[in-house]
Design a protein around this motif. Structure first.
Motif, PDB file in Angstrom:
ATOM      1  N   TRP A  95       3.722   1.483  -1.704  1.00 55.79           N
ATOM      2  CA  TRP A  95       4.538   1.508  -2.923  1.00 55.79           C
ATOM      3  C   TRP A  95       4.106   2.647  -3.836  1.00 55.79           C
ATOM      4  O   TRP A  95       2.919   2.972  -3.927  1.00 55.79           O
ATOM      5  CB  TRP A  95       4.397   0.187  -3.675  1.00 55.79           C
ATOM      6  CG  TRP A  95       5.208  -0.921  -3.074  1.00 55.79           C
ATOM      7  CD1 TRP A  95       5.611  -1.024  -1.784  1.00 55.79           C
ATOM      8  CD2 TRP A  95       5.678  -2.090  -3.739  1.00 55.79           C
ATOM      9  NE1 TRP A  95       6.294  -2.188  -1.597  1.00 55.79           N
ATOM     10  CE2 TRP A  95       6.354  -2.870  -2.787  1.00 55.79           C
ATOM     11  CE3 TRP A  95       5.584  -2.568  -5.040  1.00 55.79           C
ATOM     12  CZ2 TRP A  95       6.955  -4.079  -3.096  1.00 55.79           C
ATOM     13  CZ3 TRP A  95       6.173  -3.781  -5.349  1.00 55.79           C
ATOM     14  CH2 TRP A  95       6.853  -4.527  -4.390  1.00 55.79           C
ATOM     15  N   THR A  96       5.081   3.204  -4.525  1.00 53.43           N
ATOM     16  CA  THR A  96       4.792   4.226  -5.525  1.00 53.43           C
ATOM     17  C   THR A  96       4.485   3.553  -6.859  1.00 53.43           C
ATOM     18  O   THR A  96       4.645   2.342  -7.022  1.00 53.43           O
ATOM     19  CB  THR A  96       6.000   5.145  -5.707  1.00 53.43           C
ATOM     20  OG1 THR A  96       7.108   4.382  -6.230  1.00 53.43           O
ATOM     21  CG2 THR A  96       6.392   5.788  -4.385  1.00 53.43           C
ATOM     22  N   LYS A  97       4.043   4.345  -7.837  1.00 52.09           N
ATOM     23  CA  LYS A  97       3.786   3.802  -9.170  1.00 52.09           C
ATOM     24  C   LYS A  97       5.058   3.207  -9.769  1.00 52.09           C
ATOM     25  O   LYS A  97       5.016   2.211 -10.492  1.00 52.09           O
ATOM     26  CB  LYS A  97       3.231   4.894 -10.082  1.00 52.09           C
ATOM     27  CG  LYS A  97       1.832   5.345  -9.721  1.00 52.09           C
ATOM     28  CD  LYS A  97       1.317   6.370 -10.720  1.00 52.09           C
ATOM     29  CE  LYS A  97      -0.106   6.789 -10.372  1.00 52.09           C
ATOM     30  NZ  LYS A  97      -0.621   7.803 -11.345  1.00 52.09           N
ATOM     31  N   GLU A  98       6.195   3.821  -9.467  1.00 51.55           N
ATOM     32  CA  GLU A  98       7.467   3.310  -9.990  1.00 51.55           C
ATOM     33  C   GLU A  98       7.778   1.936  -9.414  1.00 51.55           C
ATOM     34  O   GLU A  98       8.282   1.047 -10.105  1.00 51.55           O
ATOM     35  CB  GLU A  98       8.591   4.298  -9.646  1.00 51.55           C
ATOM     36  CG  GLU A  98       9.931   3.942 -10.270  1.00 51.55           C
ATOM     37  CD  GLU A  98       9.895   3.977 -11.783  1.00 51.55           C
ATOM     38  OE1 GLU A  98      10.646   3.203 -12.400  1.00 51.55           O
ATOM     39  OE2 GLU A  98       9.114   4.764 -12.351  1.00 51.55           O
ATOM     40  N   ASN A  99       7.457   1.734  -8.136  1.00 51.59           N
ATOM     41  CA  ASN A  99       7.667   0.418  -7.521  1.00 51.59           C
ATOM     42  C   ASN A  99       6.829  -0.648  -8.206  1.00 51.59           C
ATOM     43  O   ASN A  99       7.306  -1.747  -8.482  1.00 51.59           O
ATOM     44  CB  ASN A  99       7.304   0.462  -6.034  1.00 51.59           C
ATOM     45  CG  ASN A  99       8.203   1.387  -5.244  1.00 51.59           C
ATOM     46  OD1 ASN A  99       7.748   2.073  -4.334  1.00 51.59           O
ATOM     47  ND2 ASN A  99       9.492   1.438  -5.559  1.00 51.59           N
ATOM     48  N   LYS A 100       5.574  -0.299  -8.492  1.00 54.91           N
ATOM     49  CA  LYS A 100       4.651  -1.278  -9.042  1.00 54.91           C
ATOM     50  C   LYS A 100       4.958  -1.608 -10.496  1.00 54.91           C
ATOM     51  O   LYS A 100       4.494  -2.623 -11.010  1.00 54.91           O
ATOM     52  CB  LYS A 100       3.219  -0.764  -8.904  1.00 54.91           C
ATOM     53  CG  LYS A 100       2.784  -0.604  -7.452  1.00 54.91           C
ATOM     54  CD  LYS A 100       1.399  -0.005  -7.338  1.00 54.91           C
ATOM     55  CE  LYS A 100       1.003   0.175  -5.883  1.00 54.91           C
ATOM     56  NZ  LYS A 100      -0.334   0.795  -5.733  1.00 54.91           N
ATOM     57  N   ARG A 101       5.701  -0.735 -11.183  1.00 50.30           N
ATOM     58  CA  ARG A 101       6.052  -1.016 -12.574  1.00 50.30           C
ATOM     59  C   ARG A 101       7.064  -2.156 -12.682  1.00 50.30           C
ATOM     60  O   ARG A 101       7.190  -2.797 -13.711  1.00 50.30           O
ATOM     61  CB  ARG A 101       6.635   0.233 -13.234  1.00 50.30           C
ATOM     62  CG  ARG A 101       5.614   1.323 -13.508  1.00 50.30           C
ATOM     63  CD  ARG A 101       6.178   2.364 -14.459  1.00 50.30           C
ATOM     64  NE  ARG A 101       5.264   3.472 -14.617  1.00 50.30           N
ATOM     65  CZ  ARG A 101       5.392   4.633 -13.986  1.00 50.30           C
ATOM     66  NH1 ARG A 101       6.416   4.819 -13.152  1.00 50.30           N
ATOM     67  NH2 ARG A 101       4.523   5.595 -14.164  1.00 50.30           N
ATOM     68  N   THR A 102       7.814  -2.415 -11.610  1.00 50.34           N
ATOM     69  CA  THR A 102       8.836  -3.464 -11.624  1.00 50.34           C
ATOM     70  C   THR A 102       8.175  -4.788 -11.277  1.00 50.34           C
ATOM     71  O   THR A 102       8.000  -5.129 -10.113  1.00 50.34           O
ATOM     72  CB  THR A 102       9.956  -3.145 -10.619  1.00 50.34           C
ATOM     73  OG1 THR A 102      10.403  -1.819 -10.850  1.00 50.34           O
ATOM     74  CG2 THR A 102      11.115  -4.113 -10.795  1.00 50.34           C
ATOM     75  N   ARG A 103       7.813  -5.542 -12.296  1.00 48.89           N
ATOM     76  CA  ARG A 103       7.028  -6.760 -12.105  1.00 48.89           C
ATOM     77  C   ARG A 103       7.780  -7.805 -11.286  1.00 48.89           C
ATOM     78  O   ARG A 103       7.197  -8.479 -10.442  1.00 48.89           O
ATOM     79  CB  ARG A 103       6.653  -7.343 -13.464  1.00 48.89           C
ATOM     80  CG  ARG A 103       5.789  -8.573 -13.373  1.00 48.89           C
ATOM     81  CD  ARG A 103       5.415  -9.075 -14.739  1.00 48.89           C
ATOM     82  NE  ARG A 103       4.628 -10.286 -14.658  1.00 48.89           N
ATOM     83  CZ  ARG A 103       4.206 -10.965 -15.717  1.00 48.89           C
ATOM     84  NH1 ARG A 103       4.477 -10.547 -16.925  1.00 48.89           N
ATOM     85  NH2 ARG A 103       3.499 -12.069 -15.562  1.00 48.89           N
ATOM     86  N   TYR A 132       0.820  -1.209   0.000  1.00 43.69           N
ATOM     87  CA  TYR A 132       0.000   0.000   0.000  1.00 43.69           C
ATOM     88  C   TYR A 132       0.859   1.265   0.000  1.00 43.69           C
ATOM     89  O   TYR A 132       0.383   2.342  -0.356  1.00 43.69           O
ATOM     90  CB  TYR A 132      -0.937   0.006   1.207  1.00 43.69           C
ATOM     91  CG  TYR A 132      -1.869  -1.184   1.246  1.00 43.69           C
ATOM     92  CD1 TYR A 132      -2.890  -1.316   0.312  1.00 43.69           C
ATOM     93  CD2 TYR A 132      -1.724  -2.180   2.196  1.00 43.69           C
ATOM     94  CE1 TYR A 132      -3.740  -2.404   0.323  1.00 43.69           C
ATOM     95  CE2 TYR A 132      -2.576  -3.273   2.231  1.00 43.69           C
ATOM     96  CZ  TYR A 132      -3.579  -3.384   1.286  1.00 43.69           C
ATOM     97  OH  TYR A 132      -4.419  -4.475   1.303  1.00 43.69           O
TER      98      TYR A 132
END
Length: 226
Positions: free
Chosen positions: A211-219, A209
């Protein structure tokens, strides 16, 4: 230099974009020309579209022998505008209930949208049989019928909804990412469920919760963390 395959794909999409633009431009021009030459035609189209919201959505319905409810509900098109115009003065009625086999129960969700659930009142017969039904959407205040729908309820061994549920459960238990690769005890599971209910659906001890958008882009990282 571009790869020949990549170059060919870009060229194809370029010409497809040009062709689609020309097609829609020509369609708009023809439509405008038709309205200019025959205003009555356009006015008729407008009248026809204004009655569109009173339609009933409902295509496939089935029921398993022994079930109390039919899978599939009646859905008025006006539900799309429920925020501006709630369907408080509308209801569904069955004009053909299959000889007393079915009944319609009007249901409203928390947002006020109206649905017609088909309840089973008598034996539906054997697998392979079907029942032709008809429903109407009407105003409660004056009884005016706004739209009608005829539909068929198929008697099946297993409904489409039941089949989908089985396949979803099969997938969930085969894919460990769906359950976090953890086997919880009953007490731990009860604690987790209580936490979710008390915290608007959030999972306990989960840092996703934050995490930033950049974190979530790293699958890869998301997969390993989850």
């Amino acid at each position: 230099m571009l790869c020949p395959i990549l170059w060919a794909r870009r060229r194809f999409f370029f010409f497809a974009l040009i062709a689609s633009s020309l097609f829609f431009a020509r369609t708009r021009a023809l439509s405008a020309s038709a309205c200019a030459s025959s205003p009555a035609t356009c006015s008729k189209r407008s009248v026809k579209s204004s009655s569109y919201p009173d339609g009933i959505l409902g295509r496939y319905f089935d029921v398993a022998v022994g079930d109390d409810w039919v899978s599939g509900r009646l859905n008025p098109r006006r539900n799309r505008g429920f925020r501006a115009s709630p369907l408080t003065d509308y209801e569904f009625v069955l004009t053909n209930d299959g000889g007393g086999t079915f009944d319609v129960i009007n249901q409203r969700d928390s947002a006020g949208r109206l649905f017609g659930a088909i309840q089973v009142k008598a034996a539906v017969g054997s697998v392979g049989e079907s029942h032709a039904l008809a429903a109407s959407l009407r105003r409660i205040s004056d009884g005016q019928v706004l739209s009608d729908l005829t539909f068929t309820v198929n008697v099946v061994a297993k409904t489409v909804l039941q089949t989908m549920k089985e396949r979803i459960f099969e997938y969930v238990f085969q894919e460990d990412l769906m359950w976090g690769r953890e086997e919880y005890s009953d007490s731990a599971l009860e604690t987790q469920v209580s936490y979710i209910e008390d915290n608007d659906g959030k999972i306990k001890n989960c840092d996703l919760y934050t995490w930033t958008k950049e974190n979530k882009r790293t699958r890869s990282r998301l997969k390993s963390e989850w």
